[in-house]
Motif scaffolding. Structure first.
Motif, PDB file in Angstrom:
ATOM      1  N   ASP A  34     -10.857  16.743  53.200  1.00 27.12           N
ATOM      2  CA  ASP A  34     -12.120  16.427  52.541  1.00 27.12           C
ATOM      3  C   ASP A  34     -12.035  16.809  51.064  1.00 27.12           C
ATOM      4  OD1 ASP A  34     -14.734  16.331  51.570  1.00 27.12           O
ATOM      5  OD2 ASP A  34     -15.607  17.051  53.436  1.00 27.12           O
ATOM      6  N   PRO A  35     -12.269  15.869  50.133  1.00 30.18           N
ATOM      7  CA  PRO A  35     -12.176  16.187  48.701  1.00 30.18           C
ATOM      8  C   PRO A  35     -13.204  17.214  48.249  1.00 30.18           C
ATOM      9  CG  PRO A  35     -13.055  13.968  49.034  1.00 30.18           C
ATOM     10  CD  PRO A  35     -12.566  14.432  50.360  1.00 30.18           C
ATOM     11  N   GLY A  36     -14.242  17.452  49.050  1.00 29.14           N
ATOM     12  CA  GLY A  36     -15.241  18.443  48.689  1.00 29.14           C
ATOM     13  C   GLY A  36     -14.910  19.850  49.162  1.00 29.14           C
ATOM     14  N   SER A  37     -13.875  19.998  49.983  1.00 31.72           N
ATOM     15  CA  SER A  37     -13.507  21.316  50.490  1.00 31.72           C
ATOM     16  C   SER A  37     -12.830  22.145  49.400  1.00 31.72           C
ATOM     17  CB  SER A  37     -12.581  21.188  51.700  1.00 31.72           C
ATOM     18  OG  SER A  37     -13.257  20.590  52.792  1.00 31.72           O
ATOM     19  N   LEU A  38     -12.982  23.456  49.511  1.00 32.07           N
ATOM     20  CA  LEU A  38     -12.488  24.370  48.489  1.00 32.07           C
ATOM     21  C   LEU A  38     -11.448  25.322  49.064  1.00 32.07           C
ATOM     22  CD1 LEU A  38     -15.906  25.314  46.839  1.00 32.07           C
ATOM     23  CD2 LEU A  38     -14.221  23.655  45.995  1.00 32.07           C
ATOM     24  N   ALA A  39     -10.767  26.017  48.169  1.00 35.47           N
ATOM     25  CA  ALA A  39      -9.778  27.011  48.597  1.00 35.47           C
ATOM     26  C   ALA A  39      -9.689  28.126  47.569  1.00 35.47           C
ATOM     27  CB  ALA A  39      -8.403  26.373  48.791  1.00 35.47           C
ATOM     28  N   ASP A  51     -13.324  34.377  34.497  1.00 41.53           N
ATOM     29  CA  ASP A  51     -14.446  35.107  33.925  1.00 41.53           C
ATOM     30  C   ASP A  51     -15.769  34.500  34.389  1.00 41.53           C
ATOM     31  OD1 ASP A  51     -12.801  36.849  32.500  1.00 41.53           O
ATOM     32  OD2 ASP A  51     -12.662  35.466  30.790  1.00 41.53           O
ATOM     33  N   ALA A  52     -16.748  35.374  34.636  1.00 42.19           N
ATOM     34  CA  ALA A  52     -18.086  34.943  35.026  1.00 42.19           C
ATOM     35  C   ALA A  52     -19.027  35.068  33.830  1.00 42.19           C
ATOM     36  CB  ALA A  52     -18.596  35.783  36.192  1.00 42.19           C
ATOM     37  N   LYS A  53     -20.150  34.391  33.892  1.00 41.60           N
ATOM     38  CA  LYS A  53     -21.094  34.385  32.771  1.00 41.60           C
ATOM     39  C   LYS A  53     -21.713  35.761  32.533  1.00 41.60           C
ATOM     40  CE  LYS A  53     -22.335  29.491  33.199  1.00 41.60           C
ATOM     41  NZ  LYS A  53     -23.435  28.509  33.469  1.00 41.60           N
ATOM     42  N   ASP A  54     -21.770  36.593  33.584  1.00 38.19           N
ATOM     43  CA  ASP A  54     -22.396  37.911  33.437  1.00 38.19           C
ATOM     44  C   ASP A  54     -21.451  38.963  32.874  1.00 38.19           C
ATOM     45  OD1 ASP A  54     -20.686  38.387  35.528  1.00 38.19           O
ATOM     46  OD2 ASP A  54     -22.229  38.925  36.976  1.00 38.19           O
ATOM     47  N   GLY A  55     -20.247  38.550  32.516  1.00 43.87           N
ATOM     48  CA  GLY A  55     -19.282  39.487  31.968  1.00 43.87           C
ATOM     49  C   GLY A  55     -18.294  40.012  32.979  1.00 43.87           C
ATOM     50  N   GLY A  56     -18.534  39.756  34.263  1.00 45.24           N
ATOM     51  CA  GLY A  56     -17.607  40.151  35.309  1.00 45.24           C
ATOM     52  C   GLY A  56     -16.603  39.061  35.580  1.00 45.24           C
ATOM     53  N   VAL A  57     -16.072  39.052  36.790  1.00 38.61           N
ATOM     54  CA  VAL A  57     -15.152  38.001  37.203  1.00 38.61           C
ATOM     55  C   VAL A  57     -15.632  37.410  38.520  1.00 38.61           C
ATOM     56  CG1 VAL A  57     -13.159  38.973  36.011  1.00 38.61           C
ATOM     57  CG2 VAL A  57     -13.620  39.638  38.369  1.00 38.61           C
ATOM     58  N   GLN A  58     -15.131  36.254  38.851  1.00 40.64           N
ATOM     59  CA  GLN A  58     -15.491  35.577  40.092  1.00 40.64           C
ATOM     60  C   GLN A  58     -14.292  34.808  40.610  1.00 40.64           C
ATOM     61  OE1 GLN A  58     -18.698  33.151  38.549  1.00 40.64           O
ATOM     62  NE2 GLN A  58     -17.330  31.470  37.989  1.00 40.64           N
ATOM     63  N   ILE A  59     -14.377  34.388  41.873  1.00 43.92           N
ATOM     64  CA  ILE A  59     -13.305  33.591  42.454  1.00 43.92           C
ATOM     65  C   ILE A  59     -13.125  32.300  41.659  1.00 43.92           C
ATOM     66  CG2 ILE A  59     -12.610  32.235  44.470  1.00 43.92           C
ATOM     67  CD1 ILE A  59     -14.077  34.276  46.204  1.00 43.92           C
ATOM     68  N   ALA A  60     -11.877  31.975  41.358  1.00 43.17           N
ATOM     69  CA  ALA A  60     -11.554  30.675  40.759  1.00 43.17           C
ATOM     70  C   ALA A  60     -11.154  29.745  41.906  1.00 43.17           C
ATOM     71  CB  ALA A  60     -10.422  30.816  39.756  1.00 43.17           C
ATOM     72  N   TYR A  61     -12.050  28.878  42.309  1.00 41.03           N
ATOM     73  CA  TYR A  61     -11.804  28.008  43.461  1.00 41.03           C
ATOM     74  C   TYR A  61     -10.900  26.830  43.089  1.00 41.03           C
ATOM     75  CZ  TYR A  61     -15.254  30.371  46.368  1.00 41.03           C
ATOM     76  OH  TYR A  61     -15.933  31.308  47.114  1.00 41.03           O
ATOM     77  N   LEU A  62     -10.086  26.445  44.041  1.00 38.00           N
ATOM     78  CA  LEU A  62      -9.243  25.261  43.933  1.00 38.00           C
ATOM     79  C   LEU A  62      -9.753  24.198  44.890  1.00 38.00           C
ATOM     80  CD1 LEU A  62      -5.747  26.992  44.304  1.00 38.00           C
ATOM     81  CD2 LEU A  62      -7.010  26.598  42.174  1.00 38.00           C
ATOM     82  N   ALA A  63      -9.342  22.967  44.666  1.00 36.86           N
ATOM     83  CA  ALA A  63      -9.561  21.931  45.669  1.00 36.86           C
ATOM     84  C   ALA A  63      -8.670  22.249  46.875  1.00 36.86           C
ATOM     85  CB  ALA A  63      -9.217  20.559  45.107  1.00 36.86           C
ATOM     86  N   ALA A  64      -9.188  22.045  48.071  1.00 32.77           N
ATOM     87  CA  ALA A  64      -8.416  22.358  49.272  1.00 32.77           C
ATOM     88  C   ALA A  64      -7.106  21.570  49.311  1.00 32.77           C
ATOM     89  CB  ALA A  64      -9.251  22.071  50.517  1.00 32.77           C
ATOM     90  N   THR A  86     -19.695  23.221  53.199  1.00 32.61           N
ATOM     91  CA  THR A  86     -18.405  23.142  52.508  1.00 32.61           C
ATOM     92  C   THR A  86     -17.378  24.045  53.170  1.00 32.61           C
ATOM     93  OG1 THR A  86     -19.496  22.669  50.390  1.00 32.61           O
ATOM     94  CG2 THR A  86     -17.214  23.481  50.307  1.00 32.61           C
ATOM     95  N   ALA A  87     -16.250  23.475  53.555  1.00 33.32           N
ATOM     96  CA  ALA A  87     -15.169  24.262  54.153  1.00 33.32           C
ATOM     97  C   ALA A  87     -14.417  25.018  53.068  1.00 33.32           C
ATOM     98  CB  ALA A  87     -14.213  23.350  54.913  1.00 33.32           C
ATOM     99  N   VAL A  88     -14.035  26.238  53.391  1.00 33.56           N
ATOM    100  CA  VAL A  88     -13.295  27.086  52.449  1.00 33.56           C
ATOM    101  C   VAL A  88     -12.003  27.549  53.119  1.00 33.56           C
ATOM    102  CG1 VAL A  88     -13.336  29.146  51.002  1.00 33.56           C
ATOM    103  CG2 VAL A  88     -15.458  27.862  51.400  1.00 33.56           C
TER     104      VAL A  88
END
Length: 308
Positions: A34-39, A51-64, A86-88
């Motif tokens: 599924d092109p909408g699935s993430l990894a 980098d996240a907008k709040d100054g922290g960090v967050q997961i950098a998701y890829l296409a599955a 959404t499948a992860v």
């Protein structure tokens, strides 16, 4: 909604694990395509973040689909669950060459999970801890414990099956009791010689077969500090992905304050009053330091120090 009043770092994975769908190979293949699935990606145990907008960090998701291509097969792929619809998935990358300088260039950077845990959203930390623990298990249990043959991945990465003897292997989590010993208005902390200078923490040890949590708590306190436990109360638990433990946080009342370090596990022991424990948490004790806030030991000390 949280199940308890207190949630430690690495707990709180928000994904629906969909364990009942893991055996459905066709459904998993559909979700992976599924092109909408993430990894998410981990390289030598380090997650890909941005980098996240709040100054922290967050997961950098890829296409599955990208994760599937990088995995080169089921051995390095893991189905984590669903975020709403959404499948992860997760992909486990190894080797000396940083993928962020290669196929994942421009998509994020790999960071040590423990070092960034407090700057991640709590939900991201929970997701990453799950993936890290699972990949650690799979990496270390590729051979069948029954006959020695190389086992095969099954059910989205949550099972291994031996093709020779058909033994099924499931992920392991090692339970650890971690307890703050208290006597009246004092709590006991210990330190190991290998720890950073001045670092003190709660006592801890693995739960052994045939033991209750309370029995393991009492045994460890007696072995490490020669203290007899009179009562045990539960505080909280913490998934600890180093490599795959469940820390069971306890506060234990002890019979007396005649603590003696065993000089095997524990090098020194020290009693702290509630006022001193509060100062320790604030970093205001000149010759002692508390564990970092990422650790359940920090939360145990803080909870006891702030009790009325």
């Amino acid at each position: 909604m949280p199940l308890t009043a207190f949630t430690n770092i690495f707990a709180g994975n928000p994904l629906d694990r969909c364990s009942y769908r893991r055996a459905d190979a066709a459904w998993l293949a559909e979700k992976l395509a599924d092109p909408g699935s993430l990894a998410i990606a981990l390289w030598n145990g380090k997650p890909l973040v941005e980098d996240a907008k709040d100054g922290g960090v967050q997961i950098a998701y890829l296409a599955a689909g990208m994760a599937k291509a990088l995995s080169e097969g089921d051995e390095r792929l893991l189905f984590l669950g669903l975020w709403k619809e959404t499948a992860v998935f997760a992909v486990d990358l190894e080797g000396s060459a940083d993928p962020a300088d290669g196929p994942l260039q421009g998509l994020g950077r790999f960071e040590d999970l423990r070092a960034i845990a407090l700057t991640l959203p709590a939900t991201d930390a929970g997701i990453l801890a799950t993936a890290k623990s699972m990949f650690e298990w799979r990496r270390k249990h590729r051979h069948c414990a029954n006959c020695g043959e190389i086992s095969a991945v099954a059910e989205g990465g949550w099972k291994r099956i031996c093709p020779a003897c058909r033994t099924q292997h499931f992920p392991r989590t090692d339970p650890v009791v971690i307890m703050l010993a208290a006597k009246g208005e004092k709590c006991l902390l210990g330190r190991q010689a290998a720890w950073p200078a001045g670092m003190y923490s709660a006592m801890a040890g693995f739960l052994e077969p045939g033991e209750s949590i309370e029995e393991a708590c009492a045994r460890e306190l007696f072995e490490e500090a020669a203290l007899k436990t009179t009562s045990v109360r539960y505080h909280s638990t913490q998934p600890w992905p180093y490599p795959a433990s469940l820390m069971i946080g306890l506060i234990a009342e002890v019979e007396n304050d005649d603590a003696v370090a065993d000089q095997v596990e524990i090098d020194q022991v020290r009693w702290f009053t509630r006022e001193e424990a509060r100062a320790l948490i604030r970093g205001e004790v000149s010759d002692a330091k508390a564990p970092g806030a990422v650790a359940i030991a920090h939360q145990l000390i803080k909870a006891w120090a702030e009790e009325e």
